[in-house]
Design an enzyme around this catalytic site. Sequence first.
Site: not given
Lengths: 258, 394
Positions: A48, A59, A174
């Site tokens: 990725e 994040d 995911y």
Amino acid sequence: MKQMNRIHKKLQEDKKLLSIYFTAGYPNLDDTVPIIEKLQDSGADMLEIGLPFSDPLADGPTIQASSTQALKNGMTSVKLFEQLKNIRQTVSIPLIIMGYFNPIMQYGVEAFCKKCAEIGIDGLIVPDLPVDVYHEEYQQIFEKHGLINIFLITPQTSNERIRFIDSVSNGFIYMVSSASVTGAKNTFGNAQTEYFKRIDGMQLKAPQIVGFGISNNHTFNAATHYAKGAIIGSAFIKMITEKGIEGIPAFVSSIKNT
Amino acid sequence: MNTYNVNKKGYYGDFGGAYIPEMLYPNVEELRQQYLAIMGEDSFKEEFNQLLKDYVGRPSPLYFAKRLSQKHGAKIYLKREDLNHTGAHKINNTIGQILLAKRLGKKRIIAETGAGQHGVATATVCALMGIDCVVYMGEIDIKRQAPNVARMKMLGAEVRPALSGSKTLKDATNEAIRDWINNPVDTHYIIGSAIGPHPYPDMVTRFQSIISEEIKWQLKEKEGRENPDYVIACIGGGSNAAGTYYHFLDEATVGIIAVEAAGKGIHSGESAATSQLGKEGIIHGCKTLLMQTNDGQITEPYSISAGLDYPGVGPMHSHLYQSGRGEFFSVTDNDAMKAGLELCKTEGIIPAIESSHALAIFNHKKFKEDDVVVISLSGRGDKDLNTYIDYFDL
């Protein structure tokens, strides 16, 4: 005949997959391609490539700091595409671009997808493009360019919504390991194991790859006991910050070898 | 009917929506499904109105500013949000959201703050309700706004520095969102402006709409009519503006005027004039006009007023701008500071520098003698004293 997407091909292999996330343009602007090549040579199954964003909501500190540095180094969408234009001459593993929606929107969603297809990008992960909006507005564009869009699920995602995400998914799901932003952890708790089991029991059509909190051989094995593979991001960024590209082979083998 | 209000899917025209990571979906969806029902409950309305009256001190006066009117040749009314408890309109929203959070069974509150006004308003209602409170504030803002940091601490809140990115409001917002991702079950996030993913812009607007609701009946008493010719407010994210416009959005005879911060000049590179400099994009979960690079990286705004120092505007305002329903002006630091001082000298009111931007409208637009103009005086200037002192060398 249209070539099979590399993600599909990879998911059919009879093994647990190690996917690595890294931020394009970090530590140095021109490290992107050397990192990809070294990761492939070291045995990573899928990559990725993080397109850096100024405000990466999902994040943790490690990836945000790498994004901030990459932007300072001069990384942009245009620059990334330029760096990757010949990548398929040397790299055959699946490549996914992971980026927030605003930079993609500014490039133009259609233009972005077209460029990805030309280069040989196999899929996209756009964490702040919700599955509902994708389904209504962008799915046709992605599919026209042969791109697989990857969606996230979390321990809080309802079964009903997981079924919907599974129905829209065309590659893998995911699976975010815990209610958290990205970041390395050393172990998984019982709640996570229960969650892995629950999802495994749902018999989804799309295989699951676990991300967030994978940092070592132990967490990789725990995650892939139920899932098809696992994604390592923050731990890889930390490693490359300290050791640079030369540290990649030892890092990858430390995860994969038991 | 053409409306400038939010639609069922959470959009104002092209703007709004909920562009959020899946990790936030359950929290935001819970809110979306319940906010209207909870706000519609009689017991909720009763508690909300009671607190606005007894605790906040509402209704806030609609004050006819006689000397200012003579000076500028219009009938100028000031909506005195500066007289609210904690000194600004922010408390209207935090009271509403804390009551909502309680009904959702939340045990912990988080908030972001720039100048500290929303942080203080949030810490205040958390103290009032006995709920734990964490306020995220950019490390740089913590240094710039020490008195408000002290207020929050006195009120029992924990102030956590946002150390990422540019270490200001947008980063504090990022950190608050990350906290919510990490604490999805017991925590409610009180956003302070009319921004964020749907339903936040609409929810915040509804809590702030008390401003225009009161203007209507107050103006009826004073002028014999509910609708002014113009309503004017400053815009950062745009919560006081949204509340000031709300009941006039679909009243075609009422002119809507928004005043943005031009900082050192629109094209100086140090500005927060989003309508002029922004492009459609995604920030903090909504599609709206925002200041960004060609590559889609969000740029850092500047204004002398910390409350207007945001790189986007709420989606309602983007729609008002794009549709032409709202008239947008950009006012520089210098213009705003002068207008603030003018209000001090002509009316004996020291305004917040945010509100001073709205007051500077008279340098940019000519009104008729009999125009009834209502300006939202969104906050008082105590918090800005140091900035005034430095600027005017007092």
